[in-house]
Motif scaffolding. Structure first.
Motif, PDB file in Angstrom:
ATOM      1  N   LEU A 118     -71.328 -13.554 -25.868  1.00 48.65           N
ATOM      2  CA  LEU A 118     -71.695 -13.335 -27.265  1.00 48.65           C
ATOM      3  C   LEU A 118     -72.727 -14.383 -27.671  1.00 48.65           C
ATOM      4  O   LEU A 118     -72.696 -15.522 -27.203  1.00 48.65           O
ATOM      5  N   SER A 119     -73.603 -13.994 -28.571  1.00 52.22           N
ATOM      6  CA  SER A 119     -74.569 -14.944 -29.098  1.00 52.22           C
ATOM      7  C   SER A 119     -73.855 -15.903 -30.032  1.00 52.22           C
ATOM      8  O   SER A 119     -72.747 -15.634 -30.502  1.00 52.22           O
TER       9      SER A 119
ATOM     10  N   PHE B 117     -66.329 -21.410 -26.562  1.00 50.95           N
ATOM     11  CA  PHE B 117     -66.815 -21.465 -25.191  1.00 50.95           C
ATOM     12  C   PHE B 117     -66.503 -20.159 -24.456  1.00 50.95           C
ATOM     13  O   PHE B 117     -67.358 -19.591 -23.780  1.00 50.95           O
ATOM     14  N   THR B 118     -65.285 -19.670 -24.598  1.00 50.42           N
ATOM     15  CA  THR B 118     -64.868 -18.441 -23.927  1.00 50.42           C
ATOM     16  C   THR B 118     -65.684 -17.247 -24.403  1.00 50.42           C
ATOM     17  O   THR B 118     -66.151 -16.441 -23.592  1.00 50.42           O
ATOM     18  N   LEU B 119     -65.860 -17.121 -25.712  1.00 47.91           N
ATOM     19  CA  LEU B 119     -66.636 -16.000 -26.238  1.00 47.91           C
ATOM     20  C   LEU B 119     -68.091 -16.064 -25.769  1.00 47.91           C
ATOM     21  O   LEU B 119     -68.707 -15.039 -25.505  1.00 47.91           O
TER      22      LEU B 119
ATOM     23  N   GLN C  31     -74.557 -16.469 -33.050  1.00 43.87           N
ATOM     24  CA  GLN C  31     -74.397 -15.793 -34.338  1.00 43.87           C
ATOM     25  C   GLN C  31     -73.162 -14.884 -34.319  1.00 43.87           C
ATOM     26  O   GLN C  31     -72.390 -14.861 -35.273  1.00 43.87           O
ATOM     27  N   GLN C  32     -72.969 -14.148 -33.242  1.00 43.66           N
ATOM     28  CA  GLN C  32     -71.799 -13.277 -33.133  1.00 43.66           C
ATOM     29  C   GLN C  32     -70.508 -14.095 -33.125  1.00 43.66           C
ATOM     30  O   GLN C  32     -69.512 -13.710 -33.745  1.00 43.66           O
ATOM     31  N   ILE C  33     -70.527 -15.228 -32.442  1.00 38.27           N
ATOM     32  CA  ILE C  33     -69.349 -16.098 -32.406  1.00 38.27           C
ATOM     33  C   ILE C  33     -69.053 -16.633 -33.809  1.00 38.27           C
ATOM     34  O   ILE C  33     -67.893 -16.690 -34.222  1.00 38.27           O
ATOM     35  N   ALA C  34     -70.097 -16.980 -34.543  1.00 32.91           N
ATOM     36  CA  ALA C  34     -69.917 -17.464 -35.918  1.00 32.91           C
ATOM     37  C   ALA C  34     -69.228 -16.400 -36.767  1.00 32.91           C
ATOM     38  O   ALA C  34     -68.329 -16.706 -37.566  1.00 32.91           O
ATOM     39  N   GLU C  35     -69.602 -15.153 -36.579  1.00 35.13           N
ATOM     40  CA  GLU C  35     -68.975 -14.058 -37.319  1.00 35.13           C
ATOM     41  C   GLU C  35     -67.523 -13.864 -36.905  1.00 35.13           C
ATOM     42  O   GLU C  35     -66.653 -13.691 -37.754  1.00 35.13           O
ATOM     43  N   VAL C  36     -67.257 -13.889 -35.602  1.00 32.78           N
ATOM     44  CA  VAL C  36     -65.892 -13.706 -35.113  1.00 32.78           C
ATOM     45  C   VAL C  36     -64.983 -14.830 -35.604  1.00 32.78           C
ATOM     46  O   VAL C  36     -63.870 -14.592 -36.072  1.00 32.78           O
ATOM     47  N   MET C  37     -65.455 -16.059 -35.519  1.00 38.52           N
ATOM     48  CA  MET C  37     -64.639 -17.212 -35.879  1.00 38.52           C
ATOM     49  C   MET C  37     -64.696 -17.536 -37.374  1.00 38.52           C
ATOM     50  O   MET C  37     -63.977 -18.413 -37.839  1.00 38.52           O
ATOM     51  N   GLU C  38     -65.587 -16.857 -38.079  1.00 41.16           N
ATOM     52  CA  GLU C  38     -65.782 -17.068 -39.514  1.00 41.16           C
ATOM     53  C   GLU C  38     -66.142 -18.520 -39.821  1.00 41.16           C
ATOM     54  O   GLU C  38     -65.542 -19.174 -40.677  1.00 41.16           O
ATOM     55  N   ILE C  39     -67.133 -19.022 -39.068  1.00 41.10           N
ATOM     56  CA  ILE C  39     -67.650 -20.375 -39.273  1.00 41.10           C
ATOM     57  C   ILE C  39     -69.170 -20.313 -39.259  1.00 41.10           C
ATOM     58  O   ILE C  39     -69.755 -19.283 -38.935  1.00 41.10           O
ATOM     59  N   SER C  40     -69.804 -21.431 -39.569  1.00 43.22           N
ATOM     60  CA  SER C  40     -71.263 -21.461 -39.610  1.00 43.22           C
ATOM     61  C   SER C  40     -71.851 -21.496 -38.203  1.00 43.22           C
ATOM     62  O   SER C  40     -71.179 -21.876 -37.233  1.00 43.22           O
TER      63      SER C  40
END
Length: 193
Positions: free
Chosen positions: A153-154, A145-147, A156-165
């Motif tokens: 962040l999109s 939520f914060t990101l 997709q970018q959040i998925a990359e940062v958090m290393e999740i789908s």
């Protein structure tokens, strides 16, 4: 200078490359930390720690993700560790106060609170209420939520940062919004502000 050159320069200990990294990404890192810890001073300290860590561990950057993704990940982890450490510290302080009868307790009063109009107080109370509600979210929901809302962040970018789908990010943000709505609606009904 592109990302690859920047990282290569930092890995080789080039101060100009490191200075460029800091100048380019400092605001982003501070804002990421601020969105999680809600304190400008702490966010600036954490950002400094993030850049020190980048400088020390630059050789570990494999280039699998964008540099900004790596920075977001480190900033998020540093901020979460800061929150955990503060919770532990407050817990031990409360135990100490219990045994000392609260003699060490200090009150925090805003110096200019009396000078502020009622509307500013209400806005500050609403902001504090929202931050407390965000802080009560489960950790992964809070990060996603914060990101998304503070850093824009999109998914997709959040998925990359958090290393999740991507689907996991969508679910986390949906649940975070729902949990926040429930918390804030409950408070509204009780007239917290």
């Amino acid at each position: 200078m592109d990302e690859a050159q920047l990282i290569k320069g930092i890995q080789q200990g080039d101060r100009k490359s490191f200075k460029l990294l800091v100048e380019t990404y400092q605001r982003m890192v501070v804002n990421t930390c601020l969105g999680i810890v809600h304190s400008q001073e702490d966010a600036e300290d954490l950002a400094q720690d993030v850049f020190v860590e980048i400088f020390r561990t630059a050789e570990n950057f494999r280039g699998d993700a964008k540099l900004s993704t790596w920075l977001y990940r480190i900033a998020t982890n540093r901020s979460l560790n800061h929150i955990r450490n503060n919770k532990r510290k407050r817990f031990f302080q409360s135990i100490e106060e219990t045994f000392t009868g609260g003699r060490n307790r200090t009150s925090e009063i805003s110096e200019n609170r009396a000078d502020q109009p009622d509307q500013n107080i209400t806005d500050q109370q609403r902001s504090d209420l929202l931050h407390r509600a965000i802080d009560r979210l489960p950790e992964k929901q809070r990060i996603a939520f914060t990101l998304n809302k503070y850093e824009e962040l999109s998914y997709q970018q959040i998925a990359e940062v958090m290393e999740i789908s991507l689907a996991s990010v969508e679910t986390l943000i949906h649940r975070a919004k729902k949990n926040l709505q429930e918390q804030l609606l409950d408070c509204y009904k009780k007239k917290c502000v």
